[in-house]
Motif scaffolding. Structure first.
Motif, PDB file in Angstrom:
ATOM      1  N   ASP A  83      16.060  -1.819  15.133  1.00 15.83           N
ATOM      2  CA  ASP A  83      15.680  -1.051  13.929  1.00 15.83           C
ATOM      3  C   ASP A  83      14.472  -1.914  12.966  1.00 15.83           C
ATOM      4  O   ASP A  83      14.364  -3.102  13.296  1.00 15.83           O
ATOM      5  CB  ASP A  83      16.656  -0.583  13.268  1.00 15.83           C
ATOM      6  N   ARG A  84      14.032  -1.210  12.105  1.00 16.16           N
ATOM      7  CA  ARG A  84      13.114  -1.964  11.332  1.00 16.16           C
ATOM      8  C   ARG A  84      13.520  -2.985  10.336  1.00 16.16           C
ATOM      9  O   ARG A  84      12.785  -3.964  10.135  1.00 16.16           O
ATOM     10  CB  ARG A  84      12.413  -0.731  10.306  1.00 16.16           C
ATOM     11  N   ALA A  85      14.852  -2.772   9.937  1.00 13.99           N
ATOM     12  CA  ALA A  85      15.200  -4.073   9.506  1.00 13.99           C
ATOM     13  C   ALA A  85      15.531  -5.407  10.146  1.00 13.99           C
ATOM     14  O   ALA A  85      15.318  -6.368   9.646  1.00 13.99           O
ATOM     15  CB  ALA A  85      16.814  -3.753   8.870  1.00 13.99           C
ATOM     16  N   SER A  86      15.774  -5.083  11.567  1.00 11.40           N
ATOM     17  CA  SER A  86      16.003  -6.445  12.256  1.00 11.40           C
ATOM     18  C   SER A  86      14.442  -7.038  12.449  1.00 11.40           C
ATOM     19  O   SER A  86      14.463  -8.410  12.444  1.00 11.40           O
ATOM     20  CB  SER A  86      16.445  -5.844  13.785  1.00 11.40           C
ATOM     21  N   ILE A  87      13.616  -6.230  12.399  1.00 16.38           N
ATOM     22  CA  ILE A  87      12.056  -6.780  12.583  1.00 16.38           C
ATOM     23  C   ILE A  87      11.739  -7.386  11.401  1.00 16.38           C
ATOM     24  O   ILE A  87      11.090  -8.712  11.451  1.00 16.38           O
ATOM     25  CB  ILE A  87      11.128  -5.492  12.762  1.00 16.38           C
ATOM     26  N   LEU A  88      12.202  -6.941  10.110  1.00 20.32           N
ATOM     27  CA  LEU A  88      12.023  -7.564   9.169  1.00 20.32           C
ATOM     28  C   LEU A  88      12.752  -8.814   8.836  1.00 20.32           C
ATOM     29  O   LEU A  88      12.048  -9.831   8.373  1.00 20.32           O
ATOM     30  CB  LEU A  88      12.332  -6.608   7.547  1.00 20.32           C
ATOM     31  N   LYS A  89      13.957  -9.022   9.250  1.00 22.97           N
ATOM     32  CA  LYS A  89      14.718 -10.096   9.265  1.00 22.97           C
ATOM     33  C   LYS A  89      14.155 -11.035  10.062  1.00 22.97           C
ATOM     34  O   LYS A  89      13.967 -12.466   9.919  1.00 22.97           O
ATOM     35  CB  LYS A  89      16.154  -9.978   9.642  1.00 22.97           C
ATOM     36  N   ILE A  90      13.605 -10.696  11.200  1.00 25.12           N
ATOM     37  CA  ILE A  90      12.767 -11.850  12.272  1.00 25.12           C
ATOM     38  C   ILE A  90      11.719 -12.490  11.698  1.00 25.12           C
ATOM     39  O   ILE A  90      11.928 -13.896  11.820  1.00 25.12           O
ATOM     40  CB  ILE A  90      12.447 -11.102  13.540  1.00 25.12           C
ATOM     41  N   ALA A 136       0.944 -20.502  -0.745  1.00 22.09           N
ATOM     42  CA  ALA A 136       1.349 -19.181  -0.408  1.00 22.09           C
ATOM     43  C   ALA A 136       0.382 -18.553   0.373  1.00 22.09           C
ATOM     44  O   ALA A 136       0.730 -17.749   1.204  1.00 22.09           O
ATOM     45  CB  ALA A 136       1.913 -18.399  -1.483  1.00 22.09           C
ATOM     46  N   PHE A 137      -0.886 -18.399  -0.058  1.00 25.68           N
ATOM     47  CA  PHE A 137      -1.998 -17.861   0.755  1.00 25.68           C
ATOM     48  C   PHE A 137      -2.106 -18.143   2.243  1.00 25.68           C
ATOM     49  O   PHE A 137      -2.290 -17.571   3.102  1.00 25.68           O
ATOM     50  CB  PHE A 137      -3.324 -18.039   0.129  1.00 25.68           C
ATOM     51  N   VAL A 138      -2.055 -19.582   2.241  1.00 24.90           N
ATOM     52  CA  VAL A 138      -2.150 -20.160   3.653  1.00 24.90           C
ATOM     53  C   VAL A 138      -0.848 -19.708   4.630  1.00 24.90           C
ATOM     54  O   VAL A 138      -1.143 -19.240   5.780  1.00 24.90           O
ATOM     55  CB  VAL A 138      -2.012 -21.786   3.487  1.00 24.90           C
ATOM     56  N   ILE A 139       0.271 -19.631   3.889  1.00 24.96           N
ATOM     57  CA  ILE A 139       1.548 -19.204   4.643  1.00 24.96           C
ATOM     58  C   ILE A 139       1.545 -17.846   4.872  1.00 24.96           C
ATOM     59  O   ILE A 139       1.742 -17.340   6.151  1.00 24.96           O
ATOM     60  CB  ILE A 139       2.780 -19.640   3.925  1.00 24.96           C
ATOM     61  N   ALA A 140       0.879 -16.913   4.028  1.00 19.84           N
ATOM     62  CA  ALA A 140       0.763 -15.491   4.380  1.00 19.84           C
ATOM     63  C   ALA A 140      -0.087 -15.000   5.356  1.00 19.84           C
ATOM     64  O   ALA A 140       0.056 -14.278   6.296  1.00 19.84           O
ATOM     65  CB  ALA A 140       0.575 -14.703   2.982  1.00 19.84           C
ATOM     66  N   ASN A 141      -1.484 -16.003   5.450  1.00 18.27           N
ATOM     67  CA  ASN A 141      -2.179 -15.643   6.453  1.00 18.27           C
ATOM     68  C   ASN A 141      -1.758 -15.916   7.667  1.00 18.27           C
ATOM     69  O   ASN A 141      -1.995 -15.340   8.598  1.00 18.27           O
ATOM     70  CB  ASN A 141      -3.765 -16.541   5.969  1.00 18.27           C
ATOM     71  N   THR A 142      -1.268 -17.075   7.812  1.00 17.17           N
ATOM     72  CA  THR A 142      -0.392 -17.726   9.242  1.00 17.17           C
ATOM     73  C   THR A 142       0.403 -16.630   9.839  1.00 17.17           C
ATOM     74  O   THR A 142       0.313 -15.981  11.053  1.00 17.17           O
ATOM     75  CB  THR A 142      -0.056 -19.006   9.040  1.00 17.17           C
ATOM     76  N   THR A 143       1.199 -16.077   8.872  1.00 21.71           N
ATOM     77  CA  THR A 143       2.216 -15.103   9.321  1.00 21.71           C
ATOM     78  C   THR A 143       1.462 -13.707   9.763  1.00 21.71           C
ATOM     79  O   THR A 143       1.812 -13.306  10.649  1.00 21.71           O
ATOM     80  CB  THR A 143       3.298 -14.691   8.071  1.00 21.71           C
ATOM     81  N   ILE A 144       0.410 -13.366   9.107  1.00 22.62           N
ATOM     82  CA  ILE A 144      -0.024 -12.082   9.478  1.00 22.62           C
ATOM     83  C   ILE A 144      -0.818 -12.288  10.780  1.00 22.62           C
ATOM     84  O   ILE A 144      -0.833 -11.575  11.689  1.00 22.62           O
ATOM     85  CB  ILE A 144      -1.443 -11.907   8.166  1.00 22.62           C
ATOM     86  N   ASN A 185       8.041 -19.679   0.922  1.00 25.09           N
ATOM     87  CA  ASN A 185       7.699 -19.105   2.230  1.00 25.09           C
ATOM     88  C   ASN A 185       8.297 -17.799   2.569  1.00 25.09           C
ATOM     89  O   ASN A 185       7.640 -16.994   3.121  1.00 25.09           O
ATOM     90  CB  ASN A 185       8.489 -20.103   3.334  1.00 25.09           C
ATOM     91  N   PHE A 186       9.426 -17.628   1.643  1.00 24.59           N
ATOM     92  CA  PHE A 186       9.949 -16.245   1.746  1.00 24.59           C
ATOM     93  C   PHE A 186       9.041 -15.158   1.206  1.00 24.59           C
ATOM     94  O   PHE A 186       8.774 -14.116   1.858  1.00 24.59           O
ATOM     95  CB  PHE A 186      11.408 -16.113   1.045  1.00 24.59           C
ATOM     96  N   LEU A 187       8.575 -15.535  -0.019  1.00 23.59           N
ATOM     97  CA  LEU A 187       7.647 -14.757  -0.837  1.00 23.59           C
ATOM     98  C   LEU A 187       6.253 -14.481   0.039  1.00 23.59           C
ATOM     99  O   LEU A 187       5.746 -13.183   0.013  1.00 23.59           O
ATOM    100  CB  LEU A 187       7.549 -14.941  -2.337  1.00 23.59           C
ATOM    101  N   ALA A 188       5.872 -15.492   0.631  1.00 25.47           N
ATOM    102  CA  ALA A 188       4.772 -15.541   1.176  1.00 25.47           C
ATOM    103  C   ALA A 188       4.811 -14.652   2.527  1.00 25.47           C
ATOM    104  O   ALA A 188       3.773 -14.041   3.057  1.00 25.47           O
ATOM    105  CB  ALA A 188       4.126 -16.874   1.537  1.00 25.47           C
ATOM    106  N   GLY A 189       5.892 -14.843   3.061  1.00 30.18           N
ATOM    107  CA  GLY A 189       5.996 -14.028   4.454  1.00 30.18           C
ATOM    108  C   GLY A 189       6.674 -12.524   3.976  1.00 30.18           C
ATOM    109  O   GLY A 189       6.672 -11.774   5.110  1.00 30.18           O
ATOM    110  N   LEU A 190       6.855 -12.244   2.819  1.00 28.11           N
ATOM    111  CA  LEU A 190       7.513 -10.734   2.653  1.00 28.11           C
ATOM    112  C   LEU A 190       6.492  -9.612   3.087  1.00 28.11           C
ATOM    113  O   LEU A 190       6.862  -8.799   3.642  1.00 28.11           O
ATOM    114  CB  LEU A 190       7.890 -10.766   1.337  1.00 28.11           C
ATOM    115  N   TYR A 191       5.419  -9.869   2.676  1.00 24.46           N
ATOM    116  CA  TYR A 191       4.196  -8.723   2.691  1.00 24.46           C
ATOM    117  C   TYR A 191       4.019  -8.653   4.422  1.00 24.46           C
ATOM    118  O   TYR A 191       3.863  -7.613   5.018  1.00 24.46           O
ATOM    119  CB  TYR A 191       2.893  -8.909   2.212  1.00 24.46           C
ATOM    120  N   ILE A 238       7.113  -7.052   6.174  1.00 25.44           N
ATOM    121  CA  ILE A 238       7.276  -5.479   5.775  1.00 25.44           C
ATOM    122  C   ILE A 238       6.128  -4.820   6.617  1.00 25.44           C
ATOM    123  O   ILE A 238       6.390  -3.741   7.103  1.00 25.44           O
ATOM    124  CB  ILE A 238       6.961  -5.391   4.282  1.00 25.44           C
ATOM    125  N   ARG A 239       4.754  -5.511   6.884  1.00 26.69           N
ATOM    126  CA  ARG A 239       3.873  -4.798   7.688  1.00 26.69           C
ATOM    127  C   ARG A 239       4.324  -4.766   8.996  1.00 26.69           C
ATOM    128  O   ARG A 239       4.174  -3.653   9.788  1.00 26.69           O
ATOM    129  CB  ARG A 239       2.641  -5.704   7.594  1.00 26.69           C
TER     130      ARG A 239
END
Length: 803
Positions: free
Chosen positions: A713-720, A686-694, A780-786, A789-790
């Motif tokens: 809109d912001r919802a579309s960016i979140l979904k992407i 999870a840390f690896v995936i979150a780091n890569t996504t950031i 992957n979903f949880l790791a990419g959630l934060y 949202i950013r």
């Protein structure tokens, strides 16, 4: 200060590397955390392995002889053993020696009988090997020297209903029936407690009618690692000597299998963390293209650029290793403070055995540093290959062999199809396809994590399946037994009918179990005979399926026939069609061997099946049985079913867990340890995936701003970004599942043998594979959630103006 910033300064590369690490705090924290978790779980697993190995070694040192000397080939006894004791004691490294005259015997007290190993010894010598005096719970060990007296294990005494001061009868075919007084009871916490009865050498010789002989000489060494050398030296004297490794191969296999599995698990855990560092360094190189171009233009050579990124990956690995050492120590101390019900080697433990080796901490820090340097090598080489002119423009084409993303026909068709479905899906697919290296690192990280979990679950489930097959499925799930003060069940047919009424019961068999001796020619062996009705017993135990020869149902028509365990037949040197005597005290019945059974358990050495009526005639108590065996459709329901049957039948009813506590506790303890292991692997991934996504979001900040300015809109960016993570998770999970299945099968096939020499097995149902893939999606979903949202929270104006 100027010299520090100069590309020609000796500390220039380190300065830039530290600057990169400090300026990207979120990425640094996530990268360091991933490595720290990998190091901490490695230390935790190593301490568990060290504790298990020390426990097994302790059992060998404290409870087992280090070398056993047996009679020469073709001989039954060791003659002139006193000279052997003197010569063996003179060997360097031998600390003590004990001679013993051992024989099987049937111990009888009132109406109860049990087979035991009667062991004639000198108490002082035996104490030096087995430390029996320290395990005495009643009486005195040395009192066996005062005439016909005996000391036995508490389980054997309990089964016979004996207490100190009681007198019993000891008998066996071709031995002299002897009365013995119980003068002591011991509790060693090992199998000795249920099968050993100690007498003096003189008493054992009178029982057997033999002279000054023994059956074995056992040695204790100063260092158990020298056992094989000492055994070889005694062999040269003309005797048959075996080390503890030869006598207890299952202990050696346990150590080897545990070490192999532990090393493999640690390797994969560290690899997952290394993929995370490689992915981050790769993204960092892409982000710092223009900065690297400026440094090259200012005079920094390619070697310095290479060292910048090597230093940076080394800093991340070193920090992670140091922090991981601290976390590992805290984890070891925390796990050691938990209280579990653990049984190991026959001993009750209040906690999981853990051993901290100080050398492990610097070892894993250096290991993390080395893997981090390797993980950063490829991105560093890419950075060093930049073309200065193109790099100053901020173009990725500054890298040799790297141009603008040009999708292949398949990629373009796939992106267009996604665009037809949803705008967000099309953008997510474009992100994935345009960053192939980052995609590959993420896929590998997810795949290895899922693969390791599937491999671990499959091998663990394989061990569990073997244990269930060898214990639970080869024994009744429930035992309906006589009440307190009773030796047999009467009216057992009525009781059996009432048992059938209980929900979940699939087999019921009334059994008359006893212990006696089997005699064939000059061979005599202690046996456990089971009188049964063949039909119900076959339904309960699957006897015919384990029969090597013969038809089990023939016991109905040939009442004077029997089925023998295959190893018992080997010891008696008897074949199907031949006859033997089954002896119970002064009663004897002549039986013909109708077939052989092989259950793959210790019972193969003593089991005799005969018809229930024949067993009743031998016992002489009328139409009775000693127990009713019950099989359930779900063996996990045994405790609840036992309680319900005991209430309805008013008869003592026990579940398999009461007879196999060690197995039940092993399965429970193993599940807890596995849960910790899987959680740590998921956390690292999870840390690896979150780091890569950031890092991906930081590179696409301007793109996100443009999309928002164009109406997204912001919802579309979140979904992407969430879609991007989920699209990576599915193939990563599938690849990981395939890798785990293949690796697990290869390890089971070519890896070290498991307990008792049985090869490891890999057993994994399709439901667990599916769950693992779903875990990958959720991870992957949880790791990419934060990070997602950013991204959705970016200000469009600031995002467009970012570099």
């Amino acid at each position: 200060m100027v010299s520090c910033l100069s590309p020609l300064s000796p500390s220039f590369e380190l300065f830039v590397a530290v600057r990169h690490v400090v300026s990207r705090r979120r990425q640094t924290i996530l990268s360091v955390t991933a490595v720290a978790l990998a190091v901490s779980i490695s230390l935790l697993f190593t301490s568990l392995g060290n504790g298990s190995q020390e426990l097994l070694t302790g059992i060998v040192e404290e409870k087992l002889p280090h070398v056993r000397i047996s009679p020469a080939e073709g001989e039954k006894y060791i003659h002139l053993y006193r000279g052997l004791l003197a010569r063996a004691s003179a060997i360097e490294g031998v600390s003590s020696a004990s001679a013993a005259l051992s024989t099987q015997a049937t111990v009888s007290f009132k109406e109860k009988r049990r087979n035991a190993l009667l062991r004639g010894i000198d108490p002082a010598e035996e104490d030096a090997i087995y430390k029996i005096s320290s395990s005495i719970v009643a009486g005195e060990f040395s009192e066996i020297l005062d005439g016909k007296k005996v000391v036995m294990g508490f389980k054997l005494a309990d089964e016979l209903g004996l207490k100190v001061g009681d007198r019993m009868v000891v008998s066996f075919p071709r031995a002299r029936t002897t009365d013995l007084e119980l003068v002591g009871i011991f509790d060693t916490g090992t199998p000795l407690d249920e099968r050993i009865a100690y007498v003096s050498l003189r008493t054992a010789r009178e029982f057997l009618g033999e002279g000054d002989v023994v059956t074995s000489v056992e040695l204790r060494l100063d260092d158990i690692r020298e056992a094989e050398e000492v055994a070889a030296a005694i062999d040269l004297l003309g005797y048959n000597a075996a080390s503890w490794q030869e006598n207890n191969p299952e202990i050696l296999r346990s150590i080897n299998v545990g070490g192999f599995w532990r090393s493999l698990s640690i390797f994969f855990v560290m690899i997952i963390a290394a993929f995370g560092i490689a992915a981050i360094m790769n993204m960092l190189v892409l982000e710092k293209v223009r900065e690297m171009g400026m440094l090259l233009a200012l005079g920094a050579d390619r070697g310095r650029i290479l060292r910048i990124f090597i230093y940076e990956s080394g800093i991340l690995g070193l920090l992670g290793g140091i922090i991981g050492s601290g976390l590992g120590l805290l984890g070891i101390l925390a796990l050691g403070s938990f209280r579990f019900e653990v049984t190991a080697g026959g001993r009750e433990l209040s906690s999981i055995p853990l051993v901290i080796d100080p050398k492990d901490f610097p070892t894993y820090v250096l290991f993390a540093l080395g893997l981090s340097l390797l993980a950063g090598a490829y991105p560093a080489l890419r950075a060093a290959s930049l073309d200065p002119v193109e790099a100053l423009k901020g173009s990725e084409s500054g890298m040799k062999g790297r141009g603008l993303w040009r999708p292949t026909f398949v990629e373009e068709a796939f992106a267009c199809r996604c665009l037809a479905l949803r705008f967000e899906a099309a953008v997510a697919v474009r992100h994935i396809l345009s960053n192939r290296r980052g995609t590959a690192f993420t896929l590998l990280s997810v795949g290895v994590a899922v693969g390791v979990i599937i491999m671990s679950i499959g091998l663990t489930e394989g061990v569990r399946t073997q244990i269930v097959a060898n214990t639970i499925e080869k024994n009744p799930h429930l035992y309906v037994q006589p009440g307190r003060g009773e030796d047999h069940l009467r009216l057992y047919r009525t009781l059996s009918e009432r048992v059938w009424e209980h929900p979940g019961v699939v087999a019921v068999s009334a059994r008359l179990v006893g212990q006696g001796a089997a005699r064939h020619r000059d061979n005599v062996e202690g046996v456990e005979f089971v009188g049964v009705d063949p039909g119900p017993e076959d339904l309960l135990m699957g006897v015919q399926a384990s029969a090597l020869s013969g038809n089990f149902s023939e016991l109905n028509f040939k009442r004077r026939s029997a089925f023998l365990g295959v190893k018992l037949a080997e010891k008696l040197e008897i074949r199907p069609g031949e006859s033997f005597d089954l002896v119970l005290q002064d009663r004897t019945v002549r039986l013909k061997v109708a077939g052989l059974v092989e259950k793959g358990t210790v019972k193969d050495e003593s089991l005799v099946y005969l018809h229930l009526k024949t067993a009743q005639d031998l016992v002489g108590e009328g139409d009775v049985v000693s127990e009713i065996g019950v099989r359930l459709s779900e063996f996990e329901e045994a405790p609840a079913a036992a309680a319900a049957l005991e209430r309805s039948l008013h008869r003592r009813t026990s579940s398999w867990q009461e007879y196999s506590r060690e197995i039940a506790r092993f399965v429970g303890t193993q599940s807890r340890i596995n849960l910790i292991f899987y959680s740590m692997i998921l956390a690292i991934s999870a840390f690896v995936i979150a780091n890569t996504t950031i890092m991906i979001i930081s590179r696409r900040t301007r793109e996100v701003g443009i999309l928002m300015a164009m109406g997204a809109d912001r919802a579309s960016i979140l979904k992407i970004f969430l879609l991007e993570n989920l699209l990576l998770a599915l193939p990563g999970g599938v690849l990981g599942a395939l890798f785990g299945l293949l690796a697990g099968d290869l390890i089971a096939t070519f890896g070290p043998s498991g307990f008792g020499g049985v090869p490891l097995s890999f057993d994994l149902g399709p439901d667990l594979v599916l769950y693992s893939i779903l875990f990958a999606l959720a991870l992957n979903f949880l790791a990419g959630l934060y990070p997602a949202i950013r991204a959705s929270g970016l200000d469009p104006v600031e995002a467009i103006g970012s570099e």
